[in-house]
Design a protein around this motif. Structure first.
Motif, mmCIF file in Angstrom:
data_model
loop_
_atom_site.group_PDB
_atom_site.id
_atom_site.type_symbol
_atom_site.label_atom_id
_atom_site.label_comp_id
_atom_site.label_asym_id
_atom_site.label_seq_id
_atom_site.Cartn_x
_atom_site.Cartn_y
_atom_site.Cartn_z
ATOM 1 N N ASP A 18 -68.112 6.566 39.023
ATOM 2 C CA ASP A 18 -66.261 6.693 39.962
ATOM 3 C C ASP A 18 -67.249 5.517 40.791
ATOM 4 O O ASP A 18 -66.610 4.043 40.917
ATOM 5 C CB ASP A 18 -66.452 7.546 40.848
ATOM 6 N N ASN A 21 -67.294 2.128 38.629
ATOM 7 C CA ASN A 21 -66.196 1.531 37.727
ATOM 8 C C ASN A 21 -65.651 1.163 38.694
ATOM 9 O O ASN A 21 -64.926 0.028 38.740
ATOM 10 C CB ASN A 21 -65.528 3.080 37.365
ATOM 11 N N ALA A 22 -65.834 1.280 39.954
ATOM 12 C CA ALA A 22 -65.276 0.228 41.244
ATOM 13 C C ALA A 22 -65.224 -0.955 41.231
ATOM 14 O O ALA A 22 -65.033 -1.752 41.519
ATOM 15 C CB ALA A 22 -65.698 1.237 42.758
ATOM 16 N N ASN A 25 -63.227 -2.901 38.585
ATOM 17 C CA ASN A 25 -61.724 -2.172 38.385
ATOM 18 C C ASN A 25 -60.678 -3.017 39.836
ATOM 19 O O ASN A 25 -61.771 -3.188 41.431
ATOM 20 C CB ASN A 25 -61.453 -1.171 38.940
ATOM 21 N N ASP A 27 -58.497 -3.469 41.135
ATOM 22 C CA ASP A 27 -57.781 -3.180 42.318
ATOM 23 C C ASP A 27 -59.122 -2.888 43.339
ATOM 24 O O ASP A 27 -58.513 -2.178 44.804
ATOM 25 C CB ASP A 27 -56.621 -1.813 41.231
ATOM 26 N N MET A 28 -60.041 -1.739 43.462
ATOM 27 C CA MET A 28 -60.944 -1.093 43.691
ATOM 28 C C MET A 28 -61.910 -2.449 44.643
ATOM 29 O O MET A 28 -62.029 -2.363 45.802
ATOM 30 C CB MET A 28 -61.793 -0.532 42.940
ATOM 31 N N SER A 45 -59.598 -10.565 40.293
ATOM 32 C CA SER A 45 -59.440 -10.504 38.803
ATOM 33 C C SER A 45 -60.873 -9.900 38.224
ATOM 34 O O SER A 45 -61.529 -10.267 38.697
ATOM 35 C CB SER A 45 -58.506 -10.827 38.667
ATOM 36 N N SER A 46 -60.378 -9.522 37.282
ATOM 37 C CA SER A 46 -62.429 -8.491 36.431
ATOM 38 C C SER A 46 -62.060 -9.016 34.841
ATOM 39 O O SER A 46 -60.774 -8.053 34.325
ATOM 40 C CB SER A 46 -62.495 -7.630 36.882
#
Length: 140
Positions: A18, A21-22, A25, A27-28, A45-46
């Motif tokens: 987690d 992944n943050a 991402n 949004d994170m 953006s990524s």
């Protein structure tokens, strides 16, 4: 230009997957890439692959500060390396993130290399500390 380096560490109450992944991402990223209280990230953006890029805008009051980078290494759940491009960075500025399990949580070690001078390094030390604190709050 110098080879000054900084390292910031924090243990976060979440799984290694987690926390890793943050960082990939958008949004994170909008939720934690804030180096100081009162800041926000209105855009992120990524493209999370080696050679892919990320772009984000940090906002402090009316000032919008663009940041970007290219992913150099992505070793799932263990390591991310990316360039760091901002109005305050120098060429070849790089950030390495290491994710390690620790007592059911995740220990993050962030190392940032290459700064124009000691003041720039010290400012980034505070900024990265704030970012890791904000990341930890996403999982509390």
């Amino acid at each position: 230009m110098t080879d000054l380096t900084l390292t910031v560490e924090r243990t976060i109450n979440a799984s290694q997957q987690d926390v890793f992944n943050a960082w990939l991402n958008p949004d994170m990223l909008r939720k934690f890439m804030m180096p100081a209280p009162g800041m926000s990230v209105p855009a992120a953006s990524s493209d999370p692959k080696v050679g892919g890029r990320f772009d984000l805008v940090m906002q402090a009051g009316d000032d919008q500060i663009p940041h970007a980078g290219t992913y150099k290494e992505i070793d799932p759940h263990e390591r991310i390396v990316f360039t760091w491009e901002s109005p305050f960075s120098v060429d070849d500025s790089m950030v390495t993130l290491i994710f390690a399990p620790k007592d059911g949580r995740t220990h993050v070690t962030l190392t940032h290399v290459r700064f124009a001078d000691e003041q720039a390094r010290d400012n980034h030390q505070g900024g990265w500390t704030g970012i890791l604190e904000a990341l930890g709050m996403q999982f509390s």
